[in-house]
Design an enzyme around this catalytic site. Structure first.
Site, PDB file in Angstrom:
ATOM      1  CG  ASP A  36      -2.099   0.891   1.112  1.00 20.73           C
ATOM      2  OD1 ASP A  36      -3.238   0.380   1.067  1.00 20.73           O
ATOM      3  OD2 ASP A  36      -1.919   2.132   1.048  1.00 20.73           O
ATOM      4  CG  LEU A  38       0.817   3.564   4.077  1.00 18.11           C
ATOM      5  CD1 LEU A  38       1.851   3.699   5.187  1.00 18.11           C
ATOM      6  CD2 LEU A  38      -0.425   2.855   4.616  1.00 18.11           C
ATOM      7  CB  ILE A  63       0.089  -0.365  -7.692  1.00 16.88           C
ATOM      8  CG1 ILE A  63      -0.945   0.761  -7.886  1.00 16.88           C
ATOM      9  CG2 ILE A  63      -0.197  -1.179  -6.448  1.00 16.88           C
ATOM     10  CD1 ILE A  63      -2.341   0.265  -8.227  1.00 16.88           C
ATOM     11  CB  THR A 128     -16.811  -0.845  -8.668  1.00 17.17           C
ATOM     12  OG1 THR A 128     -18.038  -0.171  -8.355  1.00 17.17           O
ATOM     13  CG2 THR A 128     -16.175  -0.117  -9.846  1.00 17.17           C
ATOM     14  CG  ASP A 129     -22.213  -1.636  -8.185  1.00 18.87           C
ATOM     15  OD1 ASP A 129     -21.382  -0.716  -8.008  1.00 18.87           O
ATOM     16  OD2 ASP A 129     -23.231  -1.761  -7.476  1.00 18.87           O
ATOM     17  CD  GLU A 130     -19.730   3.910  -8.413  1.00 17.88           C
ATOM     18  OE1 GLU A 130     -19.247   4.811  -9.115  1.00 17.88           O
ATOM     19  OE2 GLU A 130     -19.956   4.036  -7.204  1.00 17.88           O
ATOM     20  CB  SER A 156     -17.433   4.214 -12.884  1.00 20.70           C
ATOM     21  OG  SER A 156     -17.992   5.329 -13.524  1.00 20.70           O
ATOM     22  CB  SER A 158     -10.125   5.185 -13.685  1.00 19.46           C
ATOM     23  OG  SER A 158     -10.708   5.031 -12.404  1.00 19.46           O
ATOM     24  NE  ARG A 278     -21.094  11.494  -6.048  1.00 19.42           N
ATOM     25  CZ  ARG A 278     -20.930  10.317  -5.420  1.00 19.42           C
ATOM     26  NH1 ARG A 278     -21.361   9.209  -5.955  1.00 19.42           N
ATOM     27  NH2 ARG A 278     -20.322  10.277  -4.249  1.00 19.42           N
TER      28      ARG A 278
HETATM   29  P1  NAD Z   1     -10.055   2.854  -0.045  1.00 21.82           P
HETATM   30  O1  NAD Z   1      -9.986   4.187  -0.691  1.00 21.82           O
HETATM   31  O2  NAD Z   1     -10.586   2.732   1.340  1.00 21.82           O
HETATM   32  O3  NAD Z   1      -8.596   2.186  -0.019  1.00 21.82           O
HETATM   33  C1  NAD Z   1      -7.728   2.246  -1.105  1.00 21.82           C
HETATM   34  C2  NAD Z   1      -6.331   1.838  -0.634  1.00 21.82           C
HETATM   35  O4  NAD Z   1      -5.463   1.843  -1.780  1.00 21.82           O
HETATM   36  C3  NAD Z   1      -5.731   2.795   0.393  1.00 21.82           C
HETATM   37  O5  NAD Z   1      -5.154   2.080   1.452  1.00 21.82           O
HETATM   38  C4  NAD Z   1      -4.664   3.559  -0.392  1.00 21.82           C
HETATM   39  O6  NAD Z   1      -3.577   3.970   0.408  1.00 21.82           O
HETATM   40  C5  NAD Z   1      -4.253   2.514  -1.419  1.00 21.82           C
HETATM   41  N1  NAD Z   1      -3.670   3.127  -2.629  1.00 21.82           N
HETATM   42  C6  NAD Z   1      -4.182   4.174  -3.351  1.00 21.82           C
HETATM   43  N2  NAD Z   1      -3.350   4.452  -4.369  1.00 21.82           N
HETATM   44  C7  NAD Z   1      -2.321   3.581  -4.316  1.00 21.82           C
HETATM   45  C8  NAD Z   1      -1.161   3.367  -5.108  1.00 21.82           C
HETATM   46  N3  NAD Z   1      -0.885   4.144  -6.162  1.00 21.82           N
HETATM   47  N4  NAD Z   1      -0.334   2.353  -4.773  1.00 21.82           N
HETATM   48  C9  NAD Z   1      -0.596   1.550  -3.689  1.00 21.82           C
HETATM   49  N5  NAD Z   1      -1.662   1.730  -2.894  1.00 21.82           N
HETATM   50  C10 NAD Z   1      -2.520   2.718  -3.203  1.00 21.82           C
HETATM   51  O7  NAD Z   1     -10.855   1.928  -1.056  1.00 21.82           O
HETATM   52  P2  NAD Z   1     -11.933   0.777  -0.764  1.00 21.82           P
HETATM   53  O8  NAD Z   1     -13.247   1.401  -0.594  1.00 21.82           O
HETATM   54  O9  NAD Z   1     -11.376  -0.129   0.247  1.00 21.82           O
HETATM   55  O10 NAD Z   1     -11.941   0.065  -2.194  1.00 21.82           O
HETATM   56  C11 NAD Z   1     -10.987  -0.957  -2.481  1.00 21.82           C
HETATM   57  C12 NAD Z   1     -11.240  -1.499  -3.872  1.00 21.82           C
HETATM   58  O11 NAD Z   1     -12.563  -2.026  -3.960  1.00 21.82           O
HETATM   59  C13 NAD Z   1     -11.141  -0.427  -4.976  1.00 21.82           C
HETATM   60  O12 NAD Z   1     -10.495  -1.010  -6.074  1.00 21.82           O
HETATM   61  C14 NAD Z   1     -12.586  -0.093  -5.304  1.00 21.82           C
HETATM   62  O13 NAD Z   1     -12.709   0.287  -6.645  1.00 21.82           O
HETATM   63  C15 NAD Z   1     -13.263  -1.434  -5.045  1.00 21.82           C
HETATM   64  N6  NAD Z   1     -14.668  -1.356  -4.628  1.00 21.82           N
HETATM   65  C16 NAD Z   1     -15.043  -0.558  -3.577  1.00 21.82           C
HETATM   66  C17 NAD Z   1     -16.375  -0.566  -3.141  1.00 21.82           C
HETATM   67  C18 NAD Z   1     -16.832   0.273  -1.977  1.00 21.82           C
HETATM   68  O14 NAD Z   1     -18.033   0.326  -1.694  1.00 21.82           O
HETATM   69  N7  NAD Z   1     -15.945   0.940  -1.243  1.00 21.82           N
HETATM   70  C19 NAD Z   1     -17.306  -1.376  -3.810  1.00 21.82           C
HETATM   71  C20 NAD Z   1     -16.885  -2.160  -4.888  1.00 21.82           C
HETATM   72  C21 NAD Z   1     -15.567  -2.159  -5.264  1.00 21.82           C
HETATM   73  O1  DAU Z   2     -21.023   0.848  -6.019  1.00 21.97           O
HETATM   74  C1  DAU Z   2     -19.729   0.630  -5.590  1.00 21.97           C
HETATM   75  C2  DAU Z   2     -19.042   1.943  -5.301  1.00 21.97           C
HETATM   76  O2  DAU Z   2     -19.592   2.433  -4.088  1.00 21.97           O
HETATM   77  C3  DAU Z   2     -17.530   1.813  -5.199  1.00 21.97           C
HETATM   78  O3  DAU Z   2     -17.017   1.415  -6.438  1.00 21.97           O
HETATM   79  C4  DAU Z   2     -16.902   3.136  -4.770  1.00 21.97           C
HETATM   80  O4  DAU Z   2     -15.509   2.977  -4.572  1.00 21.97           O
HETATM   81  C5  DAU Z   2     -17.544   3.577  -3.466  1.00 21.97           C
HETATM   82  O5  DAU Z   2     -17.032   4.834  -3.085  1.00 21.97           O
HETATM   83  C6  DAU Z   2     -19.056   3.646  -3.611  1.00 21.97           C
HETATM   84  O6  DAU Z   2     -19.416   4.722  -4.513  1.00 21.97           O
HETATM   85  P1  DAU Z   2     -20.683   5.680  -4.235  1.00 21.97           P
HETATM   86  O7  DAU Z   2     -20.495   6.936  -4.982  1.00 21.97           O
HETATM   87  O8  DAU Z   2     -21.953   4.934  -4.445  1.00 21.97           O
HETATM   88  O9  DAU Z   2     -20.485   5.899  -2.643  1.00 21.97           O
HETATM   89  P2  DAU Z   2     -20.674   7.203  -1.733  1.00 21.97           P
HETATM   90  O10 DAU Z   2     -20.629   6.737  -0.313  1.00 21.97           O
HETATM   91  O11 DAU Z   2     -19.767   8.297  -2.141  1.00 21.97           O
HETATM   92  O12 DAU Z   2     -22.155   7.649  -2.066  1.00 21.97           O
HETATM   93  C7  DAU Z   2     -23.261   6.778  -1.849  1.00 21.97           C
HETATM   94  C8  DAU Z   2     -24.508   7.512  -2.292  1.00 21.97           C
HETATM   95  O13 DAU Z   2     -24.752   8.585  -1.365  1.00 21.97           O
HETATM   96  C9  DAU Z   2     -24.391   8.159  -3.659  1.00 21.97           C
HETATM   97  O14 DAU Z   2     -25.649   8.075  -4.320  1.00 21.97           O
HETATM   98  C10 DAU Z   2     -24.063   9.635  -3.357  1.00 21.97           C
HETATM   99  C11 DAU Z   2     -24.748   9.868  -2.028  1.00 21.97           C
HETATM  100  N1  DAU Z   2     -24.094  10.824  -1.117  1.00 21.97           N
HETATM  101  C12 DAU Z   2     -22.755  10.653  -0.851  1.00 21.97           C
HETATM  102  C13 DAU Z   2     -22.089  11.520  -0.005  1.00 21.97           C
HETATM  103  C14 DAU Z   2     -20.612  11.358   0.275  1.00 21.97           C
HETATM  104  C15 DAU Z   2     -24.822  11.826  -0.502  1.00 21.97           C
HETATM  105  O15 DAU Z   2     -26.040  11.945  -0.716  1.00 21.97           O
HETATM  106  N2  DAU Z   2     -24.164  12.674   0.361  1.00 21.97           N
HETATM  107  C16 DAU Z   2     -22.827  12.573   0.631  1.00 21.97           C
HETATM  108  O16 DAU Z   2     -22.286  13.403   1.402  1.00 21.97           O
END
Ligand code: NAD
Ligand code: DAU
Length: 340
Positions: A36, A38, A63, A128-130, A156, A158, A278
């Protein structure tokens, strides 16, 4: 027999961090390597209780740093790669897309090259589903693995680009891969910029909760531990080259989610503040997980049990999220929320 080595990228983040802990506990016979950079989203304090375990290792690296990554792969000869590392927040991708391309696209390509050159057994790409874009509000429509990719945000786009690179390394070089596409996760160690932990932290501090637009956008929520179990199954049982959708049929409007948290915490709905929407805000996500269920996966949390567990975790771990917010206050939270 030599111990199998699993490289987990992004293991200091939310889902990767939960996955590292899950794997270190479940598989003492594997060496788990957490790589990571960080960034703002990474934090190692969450791993205090495992950092002395002999099957856990940490490497700080980017990475996208080709030389460092190739040297590491040559040295360690990993058996498996589970790739979480990414820029993950949609709102940040709207204001600053460049780093999303660098990490999510270039970084993934570097890892694919290193995996190919050292002939790993399996590369699991956590997507991700996005990448599928958005659904309308018809409750009978779902994303399947055959839904065309139509990403709408720089984030999404990227991730979809990286999915296509992973697919191409399977087709071209026969690199053994799987791609998982999961719905919205929630649970312990969720970074407090995301809707659920943002709402919990702000409600606990009696601060307004920003709801984008009319709050009717729908997300399909999955507890992070159920996501970790799904990746474990795909890593061990996934058929080479296949994509697996991950989701637990827990669709909720954002307003329902926010109201549920406010109710559990016994606070007033007056804390809700409707703010500017958004840009390009996807209407609805919903996953059909049938293909993954055929590998034996099923979620253990409903939304009701998962959100109650998560809120309790945030109550019990105030120190963790308060320290994250104060560390990132000037860089992010102040700019984002000082007007509400
Ligand atoms: P996060 O932002 O909490 O964590 C990302 C981690 O990647 C961090 O620890 C960061 O330091 C590290 N990182 C960022 N850039 C880096 C680099 N260049 N080299 C090495 N490490 C690096 O993310 P998350 O929510 O845990 O998501 C993890 C994965 O799951 C992502 O690929 C995201 O697209 C996918 N995902 C997330 C969700 C969600 O709801 N959060 C849902 C579906 C898929
Ligand atoms: O669907 C999977 C994705 O879910 C992952 O790929 C992403 O990494 C993860 O961040 C998440 O994306 P979202 O955009 O769906 O998550 P977020 O928590 O940012 O927002 C969830 C919903 O809530 C979205 O419809 C936007 C809304 N929202 C978000 C924030 C931060 C608000 O209404 N107010 C807010 O302040």
């Amino acid at each position: 027999m030599a111990r199998k080595k699993i490289l987990v990228t992004g293991g200091a983040g939310f889902i990767g961090g939960n996955f590292v802990q899950y794997m270190v506990d479940k598989y003492p016979q594997y060496g788990i390597y957490n790589l990571d950079l960080l960034t703002y989203a990474g934090d190692l304090t969450k791993h205090k209780h495992i950092e002395t375990k002999e099957n856990y290792h940490f490497v700080k690296a980017d990475i996208a740093d080709r030389e460092t990554i190739l040297t590491l792969f040559e040295k360690e000869k990993f058996d498996y790669v589970v790739h979480f590392a990414a820029e993950s927040h949609v709102d940040r991708s709207i204001t600053d897309p460049g780093v999303f391309v660098q990490t999510n696209v270039v970084g993934t390509q570097v890892l694919l090259d290193a995996s190919r050159m050292t002939e790993i057994t399996k590369f699991v790409h956590v997507s991700t589903d996005e990448v599928y874009g958005e659904l309308d509000f018809d409750p009978n429509t779902f994303f399947t693995e055959d839904t065309p990719l139509q990403p709408n945000s720089p984030y999404s786009a990227s991730k979809a680009s990286s999915d296509l690179l992973v697919r191409s390394y399977n087709e071209t070089y026969r690199l053994p891969v799987n791609i998982t596409r999961c719905s919205n996760n929630y649970g312990p160690y969720h970074f407090p910029e995301k809707l659920i932990p943002l709402t919990i932290s702000r409600v606990l501090n009696d601060q307004k909760v920003p709801v984008y637009g009319d709050g009717k956008n729908i997300r399909d929520w999955l507890h992070v531990i159920d996501h970790c179990a799904a990746i474990d199954i795909v890593l061990h049982e996934g058929i080479n080259g296949e994509v697996y959708n991950v989701g637990g049929h827990n669709e909720r409007t954002n307003l329902e989610v926010v109201k549920t948290i406010i109710k559990i915490l016994g606070k007033s709905e007056n804390l809700i503040e409707f703010v500017k929407d958004r840009l390009g805000h996807d209407k609805r996500y919903a996953i059909d997980p049938t293909k993954l269920e055929k590998l034996g996966w099923k979620p253990t949390y409903t939304f009701d049990t998962g959100i109650a567990q998560t809120i309790q975790w945030y109550l019990d771990n105030k120190e963790w999220w308060e320290s994250i917010i104060s560390r990132e206050y000037q860089n992010y939270f102040e700019k984002q929320y000082s007007s509400i």
